[in-house]
Design a protein around this motif. Structure first.
Motif: not given
Length: 191
Positions: A81-88
């Motif tokens: 979920l973190i890695k899929k976030a925009p601009n993570y």
């Protein structure tokens, strides 16, 4: 306090809106005061739906996989979920300056400070998906979740937050008269 209830897909749900809904999309999510995070909100109570608008959509929700309100945080899903976030990568800098160290710190924080997976993903949404509700919904759907059903012990009214609009099966759209809607809103404001 959340109460866990077994829900049948035959349950009738309502969605209130000030606009007629032609098709369901998560593109408008995460822009308001989504108390339980980004998603399309439904209730089992028609009057409850009227609080949110004069157009009431009556639907069935065909859940294949609901987010559990009791499950412990799941490390693999938190990482995804973190890695899929925009601009993570930019957001990770809130945890540490080194990207790898920051990622480990973030994941460990969500695991350590949240009792349930549901709590963890809500905090990840707040931290990593600010004003990006559509991307959050798509990320949750990519993890296999259709949404979550919540009972906050309020007059036996259930609420659902849907991330996967494909599970929404329309039954009928109705609108209440503007006069009836305004009367209802005034009554609710007095409570």
């Amino acid at each position: 306090m959340y109460i866990i209830k077994e829900i049948k897909n035959s349950e009738i749900w309502y969605h209130g809106s000030n606009r007629k809904i032609i098709s369901w999309s998560t593109s408008y999510t995460g822009k308001g005061t989504d108390q339980e995070g980004a998603g399309i909100y439904f209730t089992t109570n028609r009057e409850d739906a009227q609080i949110y608008g004069k157009y009431i959509q009556k639907v069935k929700l065909d859940f294949k996989k609901q987010m559990s309100l009791k499950a412990k945080p799941i490390k693999r899903e938190i990482e995804q979920l973190i890695k899929k976030a925009p601009n993570y990568k930019d957001t990770l800098m809130d945890f540490a300056e080194d990207e790898k160290e920051a990622f480990i710190e973030a994941v460990n924080n969500y695991l350590e400070y949240n009792d349930t997976h549901w709590e963890a993903v809500k905090f990840i949404e707040a931290d990593f998906y600010r004003r990006e509700g559509d991307k959050y919904c798509k990320a949750m759907t990519s993890l296999g979740y259709d949404g979550v059903i919540i009972d906050i012990n309020y007059n036996n009214i259930l609420h659902a937050v849907v991330w996967n609009p494909k599970i929404i099966k329309g039954i009928q759209m109705s609108d209440i008269s503007v006069e009836k809607y305004e009367t209802f809103r005034k009554r609710m404001d007095l409570l």
